[in-house]
Design a protein around this motif. Sequence first.
Motif, short mmCIF file in Angstrom:
data_model
loop_
_atom_site.label_atom_id
_atom_site.label_comp_id
_atom_site.label_asym_id
_atom_site.label_seq_id
_atom_site.Cartn_x
_atom_site.Cartn_y
_atom_site.Cartn_z
N TYR A 1 -12.63 5.15 0.20
CA TYR A 1 -11.56 5.76 0.63
C TYR A 1 -10.40 5.53 0.07
O TYR A 1 -10.13 4.54 -0.31
CB TYR A 1 -11.77 5.38 1.97
CG TYR A 1 -13.06 5.15 2.84
CD1 TYR A 1 -14.10 4.22 2.34
CD2 TYR A 1 -13.55 6.29 3.50
CE1 TYR A 1 -14.90 3.94 3.00
CE2 TYR A 1 -14.76 6.17 4.16
CZ TYR A 1 -15.52 5.06 3.70
OH TYR A 1 -16.63 4.80 4.50
N TYR B 1 -6.20 5.69 1.30
CA TYR B 1 -5.37 5.60 2.37
C TYR B 1 -3.71 5.60 2.01
O TYR B 1 -3.70 4.96 0.80
CB TYR B 1 -5.33 4.54 3.60
CG TYR B 1 -6.84 4.41 4.19
CD1 TYR B 1 -7.89 3.92 3.65
CD2 TYR B 1 -6.96 5.22 5.33
CE1 TYR B 1 -9.12 4.13 4.17
CE2 TYR B 1 -8.14 5.27 6.18
CZ TYR B 1 -9.22 4.57 5.56
OH TYR B 1 -10.39 4.77 6.02
N GLN C 1 0.04 3.76 3.36
CA GLN C 1 0.74 3.15 4.39
C GLN C 1 2.34 3.18 4.06
O GLN C 1 2.64 2.69 3.12
CB GLN C 1 0.26 1.71 4.36
CG GLN C 1 0.81 0.86 5.77
CD GLN C 1 0.13 -0.48 5.78
OE1 GLN C 1 -0.29 -1.05 4.84
NE2 GLN C 1 0.20 -1.22 6.71
N LEU D 1 -0.90 4.00 8.90
CA LEU D 1 -2.13 4.25 7.96
C LEU D 1 -2.48 5.63 7.78
O LEU D 1 -3.24 6.07 8.87
CB LEU D 1 -2.93 3.44 8.20
CG LEU D 1 -2.78 1.82 7.22
CD1 LEU D 1 -3.41 0.76 8.00
CD2 LEU D 1 -3.60 1.98 5.99
N LEU E 1 -3.56 2.22 -0.37
CA LEU E 1 -4.67 1.42 -0.15
C LEU E 1 -6.10 2.02 -0.58
O LEU E 1 -6.16 3.36 -0.06
CB LEU E 1 -4.69 0.83 1.25
CG LEU E 1 -3.42 0.02 1.90
CD1 LEU E 1 -3.65 -0.16 3.25
CD2 LEU E 1 -3.59 -1.49 1.08
N GLU F 1 -18.30 -1.40 8.23
CA GLU F 1 -16.99 -2.05 7.88
C GLU F 1 -16.45 -1.39 6.67
O GLU F 1 -17.28 -1.42 5.73
CB GLU F 1 -17.10 -3.45 7.79
CG GLU F 1 -16.04 -4.32 7.17
CD GLU F 1 -15.91 -5.54 7.04
OE1 GLU F 1 -17.01 -6.18 7.39
OE2 GLU F 1 -14.90 -6.29 6.53
N GLN F 2 -15.00 -1.12 6.50
CA GLN F 2 -14.53 -0.87 5.33
C GLN F 2 -13.84 -1.94 4.78
O GLN F 2 -12.99 -2.79 5.47
CB GLN F 2 -13.61 0.40 5.42
CG GLN F 2 -14.20 1.68 5.62
CD GLN F 2 -13.35 2.79 5.90
OE1 GLN F 2 -12.17 2.76 5.56
NE2 GLN F 2 -13.72 3.62 6.62
N PHE F 3 -13.95 -2.31 3.59
CA PHE F 3 -13.31 -3.48 2.86
C PHE F 3 -12.13 -2.81 2.17
O PHE F 3 -12.41 -2.02 1.00
CB PHE F 3 -14.37 -4.27 2.05
CG PHE F 3 -15.29 -4.80 2.51
CD1 PHE F 3 -16.51 -4.00 2.99
CD2 PHE F 3 -15.45 -6.01 2.78
CE1 PHE F 3 -17.60 -4.61 3.89
CE2 PHE F 3 -16.56 -6.82 3.41
CZ PHE F 3 -17.60 -6.09 3.94
N PHE F 4 -10.95 -3.67 2.28
CA PHE F 4 -9.67 -2.94 1.65
C PHE F 4 -9.20 -3.88 0.50
O PHE F 4 -9.31 -5.03 0.44
CB PHE F 4 -8.42 -2.91 2.87
CG PHE F 4 -8.75 -1.91 3.59
CD1 PHE F 4 -9.80 -1.95 4.82
CD2 PHE F 4 -8.19 -0.64 3.62
CE1 PHE F 4 -9.72 -0.92 5.78
CE2 PHE F 4 -8.10 0.25 4.57
CZ PHE F 4 -9.10 0.13 5.61
N GLY F 5 -8.80 -2.97 -0.43
CA GLY F 5 -7.91 -4.03 -1.39
C GLY F 5 -6.55 -4.13 -1.13
O GLY F 5 -6.16 -3.93 0.25
N PRO F 6 -5.90 -4.98 -1.88
CA PRO F 6 -4.52 -5.17 -1.74
C PRO F 6 -3.57 -4.06 -1.73
O PRO F 6 -2.43 -4.72 -1.26
CB PRO F 6 -4.11 -6.63 -2.56
CG PRO F 6 -5.18 -5.84 -3.83
CD PRO F 6 -6.23 -5.41 -3.36
#
Lengths: 114, 115
Positions: free
Chosen positions: B33, B35, B37, B43, B91, B103-108
Amino acid sequence: AQSVTQLDSHVSVSEGTPVLLRCNYSSSYSPSLFWYVQHPNKGLQLLLKYTSAATLVKGINGFEAEFKKSETSFHLTKPSAHMSDAAEYFCVVSVTDSWGKFQFGAGTQVVVTP
Amino acid sequence: GAGVSQSPSNKVTEKGKDVELRCDPISGHTALYWYRQSLGQGLEFLIYFQGNSAPDKSGLPSDRFSAERTGGSVSTLTIQRTQQEDSAVYLCASSTPGQGYNEQFFGPGTRLTVL
């Protein structure tokens, strides 16, 4: 369609006092609900999630949230705030049977004072 | 294990230039995904990939935005002819097969500044 409203844009608490972050959701279908935390200049981290099992969900760092269908709420609480809890918190809703489109709330900025 | 990584971490560009943002998802995650921000906008969902296909690209704000994913892994978000309103943190997140309860795991994130 689903949506989520975080009722407070900013919350200020004293260290050692309880934290309450309020979230209301709207969903035409069975929702999954999440709380994520974002520390300054860091990525989003999952605190906890609700996916139609127990309505009281315990997460990391002493946080918990209760799913109340009658009130369409998913408020986040912690009994005693720590300085490290200062961050932005996001409530998220998705439709359990969908592919996983997240709808984010606007976020609540938490400030913890000594 | 390795989390979601994004590059570059910061990008400054001039208005009208094209930019490419890269995302490396967690190994084995088939859903990816993007996104955006930004201040005042929160977001926003941009696009969802399952494997190499994008079943939902409804969040892309204009035809200047495009994304692709190859080999079911790395994804690139391209913004053509950048505008100042494109300035934001982009993101990327990944999950096991896209399901609403996952759960979605997000990058920095990649912080894009358009001058």
